[in-house]
Design an enzyme around this catalytic site. Structure first.
Site, PDB file in Angstrom:
ATOM      1  N   TYR A  65     -10.717  -4.728   2.914  1.00 39.06           N
ATOM      2  CA  TYR A  65      -9.854  -4.180   3.956  1.00 39.06           C
ATOM      3  C   TYR A  65     -10.689  -4.131   5.221  1.00 39.06           C
ATOM      4  CZ  TYR A  65      -6.318  -0.996   5.976  1.00 39.06           C
ATOM      5  OH  TYR A  65      -5.343  -0.414   6.747  1.00 39.06           O
ATOM      6  N   GLU A  76       0.865  -1.167   0.000  1.00 45.57           N
ATOM      7  CA  GLU A  76       0.000   0.000   0.000  1.00 45.57           C
ATOM      8  C   GLU A  76       0.903   1.218   0.000  1.00 45.57           C
ATOM      9  OE1 GLU A  76      -2.761  -0.084   3.192  1.00 45.57           O
ATOM     10  OE2 GLU A  76      -3.525  -2.037   2.566  1.00 45.57           O
ATOM     11  N   ASP A 108      -5.780   8.728  10.441  1.00 48.69           N
ATOM     12  CA  ASP A 108      -4.449   8.264  10.826  1.00 48.69           C
ATOM     13  C   ASP A 108      -4.026   8.719  12.207  1.00 48.69           C
ATOM     14  OD1 ASP A 108      -3.378   6.682   8.615  1.00 48.69           O
ATOM     15  OD2 ASP A 108      -3.733   8.506   7.456  1.00 48.69           O
TER      16      ASP A 108
END
Ligand SMILES: Cc1ncc(COP(=O)(O)O)c(C=O)c1O
Lengths: 398, 256
Positions: B168, B44, B55
């Site tokens: 995912y 990725e 994040d």
């Protein structure tokens, strides 16, 4: 998957959030729709607005200001007189009641000027919720009195050191907390921004401003205003007052963004005002006008008022701008500061620096209007929180 | 068979994340090449954004550094083309936020990504509700769908049924960042997803050590390692050498 309410305003709005948060948005939308149908909820909310916030807030005729400017008659919708000193409490209480309904125990909020943080801390104290407020460290310095207020009200204030250390970064951190604790935590978003259903929820909870103002105009002045003016950070006080007049086609609606040091300097937060720097983009869950660089990195903004210092604008304003139902302009730091002083001197009212941007537009427009015309300004908040900034900015000239 | 399908022939696969431009562009290209040559089955490749709201601090900081050094989508795509030139044949999936892609122009972005040798996309702020516009452009390059522990069954079913490439699965509610232990409900969560789809299910968020990767690899088809990869490699004196050891340690542990 479809939503219960329309998630977009024309091409703007939507739900650009990580999957982890989608179920929370769906739950929130459902709670809101159910609450709107529930007479008990509305009664409780309206009851608190009256007995706790002190609504309706007055409509004040600004006689000396009108005379001095020599044109239109100016009326102030006094959100500065709402409990905690700004319109933010309307939305904070509404959402806090929704939190109770959803059975959650903790709220996180972002704040720029600190007014939404104070409003959230207040609503949380009133309803027995745990409250964490994220605030950029730059804003902590310039809005210090509000930091103390939040702490006194039992909230935890977490300084944000990432990015530009202002409102945008506080929102990032609030969202990160929310995504981590979504099971028991509600994100009490303070403006008509963010992913659906927030822009709709915030507008509905702020619509009380416009509803009251329209009734007060008709009752006290005997007519509707020609022009309604409000400052636009994320856009909650503006959308709240505009919503009362949006169906009155002949009433002109004017939003005032932060012109900072001047559009041409690049140091401002005028999302609609800067053809070169602002494009339609996606930030904090919504598609709208965003100040950004060529590569789509969100721009640093500047305004003397922390509450307007943000790179994006609520999606409904983007739609109203495109459809030309509302008109958007900006006031610079300097114009806002002199409007601040003028209102202090002529009316005995110390306005928030955010609200002073709306007053600055009045100063430009009123002299060009006839004496039988009427301007309504939403005075979104009071200026106690801004005294440090104003004293620094005005220095000797005070 | 495309590169992604080939990669999943030998499961579980090891999928590190690394942002281009960190600690600088040249080093990041070397790091990705070395990861690919030492056990990564799919990488990725991170695109940087000023406001990465999904994040944690480690990836925030790394992508911030990359931006300060002038990383852009254009430079990132040139770097991907360079990696292909150097003989990297594993799938390279671009992971980034939506706004820079919009600013680049979605159509042009997809076209240039294809030409550079990109195999698919992960866009954390583009859930199913907003994916149609981008989906319509990508053709055979999958937009990887994410699922979370909070996704209710019905939603999981809709997303999983339409998934392409792989799924995912976010293993914890939260932002990216290593956790000390693997969440207890993970096996059940994976089983729930598998009920609705036959595409591989990969798990990410919170996996920090080779041992954890092995544990997760026994349940899932792929293991995504982001924060630990960025922290270990980015924080070392010799990132390229560290990348080699890092990839090997994960791959070896997962294989035995
Ligand atoms: C007094 C006051 N007015 C206006 C604003 C701007 O927000 P909005 O545009 O959502 O009304 C703020 C925000 O902090 C504020 O405190």
């Amino acid at each position: 998957m479809s939503t219960l309410l329309p998630p977009k305003f024309g091409p703007y709005g939507g739900q650009f959030v990580p999957e982890t948060l989608m179920p929370a948005l769906i739950e929130l939308e459902k709670a809101f729709v159910d609450a709107q149908k529930d007479k008990g909820f509305r009664k409780e909310f309206e009851g608190l607005l009256a007995s706790f916030v002190g609504r309706p807030t007055p409509l004040t005729y600004a006689k000396r200001l009108s005379e001095q400017l020599g044109g239109a008659q100016i009326y102030l919708k006094r959100e500065d007189l709402a409990h905690t000193g700004a319109h933010k409490i309307n939305n904070a209480l509404g959402q806090a009641l929704l939190v109770k309904r959803m059975g959650k125990k903790r709220v996180v909020a972002e704040t720029g000027a600190g007014q939404h943080g104070v409003a959230s801390a207040t609503a949380a104290a009133l309803l027995g919720l745990e409250c964490v407020v994220y605030m950029g460290s730059v804003d902590i310095t310039r809005q210090e009195p509000n930091v103390f207020r939040m702490k006194l009200l039992g909230a935890e204030v977490r300084p944000v050191e990432s990015g530009t250390k202002t409102l945008k970064d506080a929102i990032n951190e609030a969202i990160r907390d929310w995504v981590t604790n979504v099971g028991d935590t509600h994100y009490l978003l303070g403006s008509a921004l963010g992913p659906h259903p927030y822009p709709t929820i915030v507008r509905e909870f702020q619509s009380v401003i416009g509803i009251e103002a329209r009734e007060q105009m008709l009752r006290d002045v005997g007519r509707l205003p020609d022009t309604v003016i409000a400052c636009v950070g994320g856009g909650s006080n503006a959308i709240g007052v505009f919503s009362g007049f949006v169906d009155d086609e002949h009433v002109e609606l004017v939003g005032v963004e932060a012109g900072g040091a001047g559009i041409e300097t690049g140091r401002h937060a005028a999302r609609f005002g800067d053809a070169a720097g602002a494009r339609v983009g996606v930030i904090h869950g919504t598609r709208t006008y965003v100040l950004q660089d060529e590569d789509g990195q969100i721009a640093e903004t500047h305004s003397v008022s922390a509450g307007l210092d943000y790179a994006a604008v609520g999606p409904e304003h983007a739609m109203m701008r495109d459809s030309e139902r509302a008109f958007y302009t900006s006031a610079t730091d300097t114009e806002a500061l002199s409007a601040f002083q003028m209102l202090c001197h002529t009316e005995g009212i110390i306005p928030a620096l955010e609200s002073s941007h709306a007053v600055a537009e009045v100063i430009k427009r009123a002299p060009k209007m006839r004496k039988d015309q009427v301007i309504l300004v939403n005075l979104s908040g009071r200026g106690d929180k801004d005294l440090n900034t104003v004293i620094t900015e005005l220095g000797q000239n005070l | 068979m495309n590169r992604i399908e080939i990669a999943f022939q030998n499961k579980p696969i090891f999928m590190p994340y690394f942002p281009l431009g960190y600690p600088d562009l040249e080093t990041s290209i070397d790091v990705i090449e070395v990861l690919a040559n030492n056990g990564a089955d799919l990488i990725e490749v991170g695109l940087s954004f000023s406001d990465p709201l999904a994040d944690g601090p480690v990836i925030q900081k790394a992508t911030q550094v990359a931006l300060e050094h002038g990383i852009t989508i254009r430079k990132s795509l040139t770097a991907i083309a360079e990696l292909r030139k150097r003989g990297v044949t594993i799938p390279l999936i671009l992971m980034g936020y939506f706004n820079p892609m919009l600013a680049y122009g979605l159509e042009k972005f997809v076209k240039d990504a294809r030409e550079a040798g990109v195999d698919g996309f992960i866009i954390p702020d583009l859930p199913l509700e907003e994916a149609a516009e981008f989906q319509a452009l990508v053709g055979d390059m999958p937009l990887i769908q994410m699922l979370a522990p909070t996704s209710p069954n019905e939603r999981m079913e809709t997303i999983a049924r339409n998934a392409r490439g792989f799924i995912y699965l976010v293993s914890v509610t939260g932002v990216t960042g290593a956790r000390t232990s693997i969440s207890e409900g993970l096996a059940d969560l994976i089983a729930r997803v598998r009920e609705h789809t036959s595409v591989p299910v990969c798990v990410g968020f919170g996996i920090g050590t080779p041992e954890q990767a092995k544990e997760v690899g026994e349940m899932a088809d792929g293991v995504i390692v982001g924060t630990a990869c960025v922290r270990t490699i980015g924080g070392s004196e010799n990132p390229v050498e560290t990348a080699k050891e890092f990839a090997k340690s994960f791959k070896d542990e997962m294989a035995n």
